[in-house]
Design an enzyme around this catalytic site. Structure first.
Site, PDB file in Angstrom:
ATOM      1  N   CYS A 159      15.669  59.085   7.050  1.00 40.71           N
ATOM      2  CA  CYS A 159      16.719  59.611   6.157  1.00 40.71           C
ATOM      3  C   CYS A 159      17.595  58.345   6.070  1.00 40.71           C
ATOM      4  CB  CYS A 159      17.160  60.800   6.681  1.00 40.71           C
ATOM      5  SG  CYS A 159      18.831  61.156   5.652  1.00 40.71           S
ATOM      6  N   CYS A 408      38.344  69.569   3.310  1.00 42.60           N
ATOM      7  CA  CYS A 408      36.977  69.204   2.903  1.00 42.60           C
ATOM      8  C   CYS A 408      36.479  69.634   1.792  1.00 42.60           C
ATOM      9  CB  CYS A 408      35.884  69.248   4.051  1.00 42.60           C
ATOM     10  SG  CYS A 408      35.739  70.935   4.781  1.00 42.60           S
TER      11      CYS A 408
END
Ligand code: SAH
Length: 468
Positions: A159, A408
């Site tokens: 990834c 967030c």
């Protein structure tokens, strides 16, 4: 009514905060994954609701100049990144406007003093944490990612957000699991042993933690794996077995058994040593977290002789990194292992003026308030759902002049800022920080200051009346 499977030619006019391209068909909004503002596309409707539709790209008729070559082989399947097909510059523009829109439209903050987004120096391989679901299919063992919005495992060798070494560690574990015919957990039948491979790296010290999430207290031939891993990767400082035997899609269970090392790794953040255990929260992008905490420190202002309350403190990172010169630092966190880490971190950094409490932020704040504990500056860093109205009321009751809100989720942040406004606070400045390049997430730090009582009264007084 737009029907499912119908084909349309569309022009994309914007990208929303989830990374979907947005267009309109007969006045109905349509969201298209992987589309960019300026694209002309042929799309197929895959979901048709009354007030919105979802389209899938069939053909790019004319690509937007904002497009760039996608650099990941599983981009369309994996749910992690949403911005691999646009430049980092365009991604930053989208994130900055997401925060601006939320604060103005949801928070109703006028003339918002929004600073430019703090970008990442590195938008590749920045993560220090990965959790790979595993599967053993007819004796072939693999690890990967869940496909977007599903629980189907997509095998992935590498990834681009993860350090390269993670792929090598995962490969070794999968090889061992295949050789030893370890079964993988099946969500449908609730059977099988190994559920996830969970890796963390402390970037500054290069220490790696391997956590195996399994349904039982022992995995057959685990000693062989420990030997293999530690020989091949000397950076692996600890190996932990986490037990999760519940039928749930929550990754980690509560019990951890240390198989090798101390059960934790140590990183350095803003010059502060931070101990990280498997169950404790630790920002996944270390370098950007440092920039975020530096901004939080700036918003806290002069902290000499001040008492600082750090709510949702995790392992104590924000307070320990920013409030070095404070008179006292009190941290509140609900996860016991994180609180223990916070206490250890205070010791590790020779910080005696600290106290960490395990409990719910709302309840703890109420108790501190009832006990008349003096607090000058409050930092909050809640999970995505944000704060409660009740907690904001308690924060206001402390009579503190400064609140620093690290968030967030721009939408819940904006909602909460409006509540702070009602309690006499002003959003004096906000800065978005890109902690998660290539994904739709964006972090924001906001400086809230208490207005002097006069400024809160918004009734217009005609003083000339007094002269009569
Ligand atoms: N400030 C820390 C952690 C932020 S993440 C850092 O920057 O590293 C949010 C933290 O809030 C997590 O550690 C989570 O365990 C904690 N948390 C979640 N719900 C909570 C609650 N109701 N009360 C206190 N802490 C909570």
């Amino acid at each position: 009514m737009i029907t499912k499977n119908s084909i349309h030619t569309v022009n994309i006019d914007s990208i929303n905060s989830s990374g979907f391209g947005v267009c309109r068909i007969d006045g109905i909004v349509c969201f298209v994954a992987g589309a960019v503002t300026g694209d002309e596309l042929e799309i197929k409707i895959i979901k048709a609701k009354k007030n919105y539709t979802i389209g899938r790209i069939e053909k790019i008729i004319s690509p937007s100049p904002k497009r760039q070559e996608n650099d990941c082989t599983v981009f369309k399947k994996c749910g992690g990144c949403v911005y691999r097909h646009i430049s980092y510059k365009v991604e930053l523009e989208i994130k900055e406007s997401t925060v601006r829109d939320a604060l103005t439209r949801i928070g109703h903050i006028e003339n918002i003093n929004l600073k430019p987004i703090i970008s990442a120096d590195n938008f590749l391989r920045y993560r220090n944490k990965a959790q790979y679901p595993v599967k053993n299919e007819n004796g072939k063992f693999s690890a990967g990612f869940f496909a977007a919005r599903t629980h189907e495992i997509i095998p992935c060798e590498d990834c681009l957000l993860q350090p390269e070494i993670f792929s090598s560690v995962v490969k070794t574990i999968c090889q061992w699991a295949e050789e030893n015919n370890i079964s993988s957990y099946d969500e449908k039948t609730n059977k099988g042993v190994l559920r996830h491979i969970y890796l963390r790296i402390a970037e500054e010290t290069n220490e790696i933690m391997v956590t195996l999430v399994a349904t039982q207290q022992r995995i057959k031939n685990q000693d062989e794996l420990i030997e293999k891993l530690t020989k091949e990767f000397p950076q692996i400082k600890t190996i932990v077995l986490n037990i999760n035997d519940k039928k749930t899609n929550v990754i980690l269970g509560e019990e951890c058994i240390t198989l090798f090392g101390n059960g934790y790794i140590t990183d350095v953040l803003c010059g502060t040593k931070i101990k990280i255990s498997p169950l404790s929260f630790y920002q996944v992008n270390r370098r950007q977290a440092e920039k975020l905490y530096e901004k939080a420190k700036e918003y806290m202002g002069d902290i000499k002789n001040k008492n600082v309350l750090d709510l949702y403190c995790g392992t104590g990172t924000i307070g320990l990194c920013t409030a070095r010169d404070a008179k006292k630092l009190i941290g509140v966190e609900i996860i016991e292992q994180a609180v223990n880490d916070a206490k250890e971190n205070a010791k590790l950094n020779e910080r005696e003026n600290t106290e960490f409490i395990c409990g719910d932020a709302e309840k703890a704040a109420e108790i501190l308030r009832q006990k008349n504990i003096k607090v000058d500056i409050i930092v909050v860093d809640p999970p995505r759902k944000g704060l409660t109205e009740n907690l904001i009321g308690t924060i206001a009751d402390f009579g503190t002049e400064k609140v620093v809100y690290v968030s967030c989720d721009p939408a819940t942040l904006a909602r909460d800022c409006e509540i702070f406004k009602r309690h006499g606070f002003k959003v004096s400045e906000a800065t978005p920080v890109d902690l998660f390049p290539r994904t739709a997430h964006v972090e924001t730090v906001v400086s809230l200051v208490k207005l002097p009582p006069d400024d809160v009264i918004n009734i217009e007084l005609d003083l000339s009346e007094l002269d009569r």
